[in-house]
Scaffold this motif. Structure first.
Motif, PDB file in Angstrom:
ATOM      1  N   ALA A  87      17.890 -11.623   7.855  1.00 65.16           N
ATOM      2  CA  ALA A  87      17.267 -11.772   9.170  1.00 65.16           C
ATOM      3  C   ALA A  87      15.791 -12.172   9.075  1.00 65.16           C
ATOM      4  O   ALA A  87      15.281 -12.852   9.958  1.00 65.16           O
ATOM      5  CB  ALA A  87      17.409 -10.476   9.972  1.00 65.16           C
ATOM      6  N   VAL A  88      15.114 -11.769   7.980  1.00 64.77           N
ATOM      7  CA  VAL A  88      13.694 -12.123   7.818  1.00 64.77           C
ATOM      8  C   VAL A  88      13.514 -13.209   6.753  1.00 64.77           C
ATOM      9  O   VAL A  88      12.407 -13.441   6.278  1.00 64.77           O
ATOM     10  CB  VAL A  88      12.830 -10.877   7.481  1.00 64.77           C
ATOM     11  N   ASN A  89      14.630 -13.853   6.376  1.00 63.24           N
ATOM     12  CA  ASN A  89      14.622 -14.934   5.388  1.00 63.24           C
ATOM     13  C   ASN A  89      13.978 -14.499   4.066  1.00 63.24           C
ATOM     14  O   ASN A  89      13.250 -15.263   3.439  1.00 63.24           O
ATOM     15  CB  ASN A  89      13.935 -16.177   5.952  1.00 63.24           C
ATOM     16  N   GLY A  90      14.223 -13.267   3.663  1.00 64.21           N
ATOM     17  CA  GLY A  90      13.727 -12.759   2.389  1.00 64.21           C
ATOM     18  C   GLY A  90      12.241 -12.445   2.368  1.00 64.21           C
ATOM     19  O   GLY A  90      11.681 -12.195   1.303  1.00 64.21           O
ATOM     20  N   ASP A  91      11.583 -12.433   3.530  1.00 64.42           N
ATOM     21  CA  ASP A  91      10.152 -12.144   3.610  1.00 64.42           C
ATOM     22  C   ASP A  91       9.952 -10.625   3.690  1.00 64.42           C
ATOM     23  O   ASP A  91      10.077 -10.025   4.762  1.00 64.42           O
ATOM     24  CB  ASP A  91       9.547 -12.830   4.836  1.00 64.42           C
ATOM     25  N   PHE A  92       9.615 -10.014   2.570  1.00 64.11           N
ATOM     26  CA  PHE A  92       9.467  -8.559   2.518  1.00 64.11           C
ATOM     27  C   PHE A  92       8.334  -8.064   3.409  1.00 64.11           C
ATOM     28  O   PHE A  92       8.392  -6.957   3.935  1.00 64.11           O
ATOM     29  CB  PHE A  92       9.271  -8.091   1.072  1.00 64.11           C
ATOM     30  N   ASP A  93       7.291  -8.873   3.587  1.00 56.38           N
ATOM     31  CA  ASP A  93       6.195  -8.471   4.481  1.00 56.38           C
ATOM     32  C   ASP A  93       6.682  -8.303   5.917  1.00 56.38           C
ATOM     33  O   ASP A  93       6.142  -7.486   6.663  1.00 56.38           O
ATOM     34  CB  ASP A  93       5.060  -9.496   4.433  1.00 56.38           C
ATOM     35  N   ALA A  94       7.696  -9.049   6.305  1.00 51.85           N
ATOM     36  CA  ALA A  94       8.224  -8.974   7.668  1.00 51.85           C
ATOM     37  C   ALA A  94       9.025  -7.695   7.913  1.00 51.85           C
ATOM     38  O   ALA A  94       9.364  -7.391   9.054  1.00 51.85           O
ATOM     39  CB  ALA A  94       9.084 -10.202   7.961  1.00 51.85           C
ATOM     40  N   LEU A  95       9.311  -6.940   6.867  1.00 58.01           N
ATOM     41  CA  LEU A  95      10.040  -5.681   7.031  1.00 58.01           C
ATOM     42  C   LEU A  95       9.148  -4.582   7.606  1.00 58.01           C
ATOM     43  O   LEU A  95       9.639  -3.604   8.154  1.00 58.01           O
ATOM     44  CB  LEU A  95      10.609  -5.205   5.682  1.00 58.01           C
ATOM     45  N   ALA A  96       7.846  -4.746   7.465  1.00 59.39           N
ATOM     46  CA  ALA A  96       6.910  -3.714   7.920  1.00 59.39           C
ATOM     47  C   ALA A  96       6.929  -3.598   9.437  1.00 59.39           C
ATOM     48  O   ALA A  96       7.097  -4.576  10.156  1.00 59.39           O
ATOM     49  CB  ALA A  96       5.506  -4.041   7.436  1.00 59.39           C
ATOM     50  N   SER A  97       6.768  -2.381   9.900  1.00 55.59           N
ATOM     51  CA  SER A  97       6.706  -2.127  11.338  1.00 55.59           C
ATOM     52  C   SER A  97       5.413  -1.382  11.646  1.00 55.59           C
ATOM     53  O   SER A  97       4.741  -0.882  10.748  1.00 55.59           O
ATOM     54  CB  SER A  97       7.916  -1.303  11.776  1.00 55.59           C
ATOM     55  N   LYS A  98       5.084  -1.323  12.908  1.00 51.57           N
ATOM     56  CA  LYS A  98       3.886  -0.572  13.312  1.00 51.57           C
ATOM     57  C   LYS A  98       4.197   0.912  13.231  1.00 51.57           C
ATOM     58  O   LYS A  98       5.218   1.368  13.753  1.00 51.57           O
ATOM     59  CB  LYS A  98       3.485  -0.943  14.737  1.00 51.57           C
ATOM     60  N   PRO A  99       3.322   1.684  12.580  1.00 53.52           N
ATOM     61  CA  PRO A  99       3.550   3.130  12.497  1.00 53.52           C
ATOM     62  C   PRO A  99       3.599   3.768  13.889  1.00 53.52           C
ATOM     63  O   PRO A  99       2.815   3.428  14.764  1.00 53.52           O
ATOM     64  CB  PRO A  99       2.335   3.632  11.706  1.00 53.52           C
ATOM     65  N   LYS A 100       4.556   4.669  14.078  1.00 46.10           N
ATOM     66  CA  LYS A 100       4.709   5.357  15.364  1.00 46.10           C
ATOM     67  C   LYS A 100       4.098   6.747  15.337  1.00 46.10           C
ATOM     68  O   LYS A 100       3.836   7.321  16.373  1.00 46.10           O
ATOM     69  CB  LYS A 100       6.189   5.438  15.717  1.00 46.10           C
ATOM     70  N   HIS A 101       3.909   7.290  14.143  1.00 43.60           N
ATOM     71  CA  HIS A 101       3.364   8.631  13.997  1.00 43.60           C
ATOM     72  C   HIS A 101       2.157   8.577  13.061  1.00 43.60           C
ATOM     73  O   HIS A 101       2.162   7.820  12.094  1.00 43.60           O
ATOM     74  CB  HIS A 101       4.413   9.586  13.418  1.00 43.60           C
ATOM     75  N   PRO A 102       1.164   9.395  13.318  1.00 40.27           N
ATOM     76  CA  PRO A 102      -0.003   9.406  12.425  1.00 40.27           C
ATOM     77  C   PRO A 102       0.326  10.095  11.096  1.00 40.27           C
ATOM     78  O   PRO A 102       1.191  10.965  11.034  1.00 40.27           O
ATOM     79  CB  PRO A 102      -1.045  10.204  13.211  1.00 40.27           C
ATOM     80  N   CYS A 103      -0.362   9.663  10.065  1.00 44.38           N
ATOM     81  CA  CYS A 103      -0.223  10.275   8.746  1.00 44.38           C
ATOM     82  C   CYS A 103      -1.576  10.822   8.315  1.00 44.38           C
ATOM     83  O   CYS A 103      -2.617  10.381   8.807  1.00 44.38           O
ATOM     84  CB  CYS A 103       0.227   9.232   7.713  1.00 44.38           C
ATOM     85  N   THR A 104      -1.566  11.759   7.402  1.00 46.38           N
ATOM     86  CA  THR A 104      -2.821  12.279   6.861  1.00 46.38           C
ATOM     87  C   THR A 104      -3.501  11.171   6.061  1.00 46.38           C
ATOM     88  O   THR A 104      -2.855  10.194   5.661  1.00 46.38           O
ATOM     89  CB  THR A 104      -2.567  13.484   5.930  1.00 46.38           C
ATOM     90  N   ARG A 105      -4.758  11.299   5.821  1.00 47.28           N
ATOM     91  CA  ARG A 105      -5.512  10.303   5.068  1.00 47.28           C
ATOM     92  C   ARG A 105      -5.555  10.658   3.588  1.00 47.28           C
ATOM     93  O   ARG A 105      -6.371  10.129   2.837  1.00 47.28           O
ATOM     94  CB  ARG A 105      -6.928  10.163   5.632  1.00 47.28           C
ATOM     95  N   GLN A 106      -4.704  11.555   3.168  1.00 51.56           N
ATOM     96  CA  GLN A 106      -4.622  11.961   1.760  1.00 51.56           C
ATOM     97  C   GLN A 106      -4.329  10.745   0.888  1.00 51.56           C
ATOM     98  O   GLN A 106      -3.444   9.939   1.199  1.00 51.56           O
ATOM     99  CB  GLN A 106      -3.502  12.994   1.616  1.00 51.56           C
ATOM    100  N   TRP A 107      -5.057  10.582  -0.213  1.00 47.92           N
ATOM    101  CA  TRP A 107      -4.839   9.457  -1.116  1.00 47.92           C
ATOM    102  C   TRP A 107      -3.905   9.894  -2.235  1.00 47.92           C
ATOM    103  O   TRP A 107      -4.261  10.631  -3.152  1.00 47.92           O
ATOM    104  CB  TRP A 107      -6.167   8.942  -1.685  1.00 47.92           C
ATOM    105  N   ASP A 108      -2.660   9.495  -2.111  1.00 47.03           N
ATOM    106  CA  ASP A 108      -1.615   9.747  -3.108  1.00 47.03           C
ATOM    107  C   ASP A 108      -0.743   8.496  -3.090  1.00 47.03           C
ATOM    108  O   ASP A 108       0.352   8.499  -2.530  1.00 47.03           O
ATOM    109  CB  ASP A 108      -0.822  11.002  -2.736  1.00 47.03           C
ATOM    110  N   PRO A 109      -1.248   7.377  -3.639  1.00 43.65           N
ATOM    111  CA  PRO A 109      -0.629   6.066  -3.439  1.00 43.65           C
ATOM    112  C   PRO A 109       0.822   5.954  -3.897  1.00 43.65           C
ATOM    113  O   PRO A 109       1.227   6.531  -4.899  1.00 43.65           O
ATOM    114  CB  PRO A 109      -1.527   5.126  -4.231  1.00 43.65           C
ATOM    115  N   VAL A 110       1.572   5.192  -3.110  1.00 43.99           N
ATOM    116  CA  VAL A 110       2.970   4.880  -3.381  1.00 43.99           C
ATOM    117  C   VAL A 110       3.097   3.358  -3.371  1.00 43.99           C
ATOM    118  O   VAL A 110       2.638   2.699  -2.440  1.00 43.99           O
ATOM    119  CB  VAL A 110       3.897   5.495  -2.309  1.00 43.99           C
TER     120      VAL A 110
END
Length: 147
Positions: A87-110
């Motif tokens: 559906a997004v023609n293999g564009d992985f960046d297009a999979l991202a959505s706008k966050p609906k809930h806030p997250c902590t600003r803790q830096w624990d990168p994934v």
């Protein structure tokens, strides 16, 4: 002596038949291995790891995803993931959505990565999120990295 020659002759003839049969079977096997239709391959390794760069992240989970000729792999929902990528023609960046809930600003990168081939073209994609919550929120609704 005559018996021994006949035995040797029979053994040589049997060996010739076995070898000929083996060669013929090998040729038949090679012909059967040819693809019955041409398609652009789509096969990737998807991974999720701890760290801020793909090269240094410690991988925690990984899955294979094959979309052509048919959806398969170790991904728990290969058909849904392939449909989503189509559906997004293999564009992985297009999979991202706008966050609906806030997250902590803790830096624990994934870091999430996709490496392989999509419709015959090389893919080497990655994205790094501040923590697991940010990853879940940015990829919410996406099946591709749900493993």
């Amino acid at each position: 002596m005559r018996y021994m020659l006949n035995t040797l002759g029979a053994t040589a003839s049997a060996a010739t038949l076995v070898l000929t049969g083996t060669l013929a079977a090998g040729v038949a096997h090679a012909e059967a291995a040819e693809p019955t239709s041409l398609y652009a391959p789509s096969a990737m390794v998807l991974a999720i790891g701890r760290g801020d760069a793909p090269a240094t992240a410690t991988m925690e989970r990984a899955a294979t995803l094959n979309c052509a000729p048919t959806p398969s792999g170790t991904h728990p929902a290969p058909r849904a993931a392939c449909d989503e990528l189509t559906a997004v023609n293999g564009d992985f960046d297009a999979l991202a959505s706008k966050p609906k809930h806030p997250c902590t600003r803790q830096w624990d990168p994934v870091t999430v990565t996709a490496s392989g081939v999509w419709q015959g073209k090389w893919v080497d994609w990655s994205a790094t999120y501040g923590n697991a919550c940010e990853m879940r929120e940015n990829l919410a609704g996406s099946v591709v990295f749900s493993f």
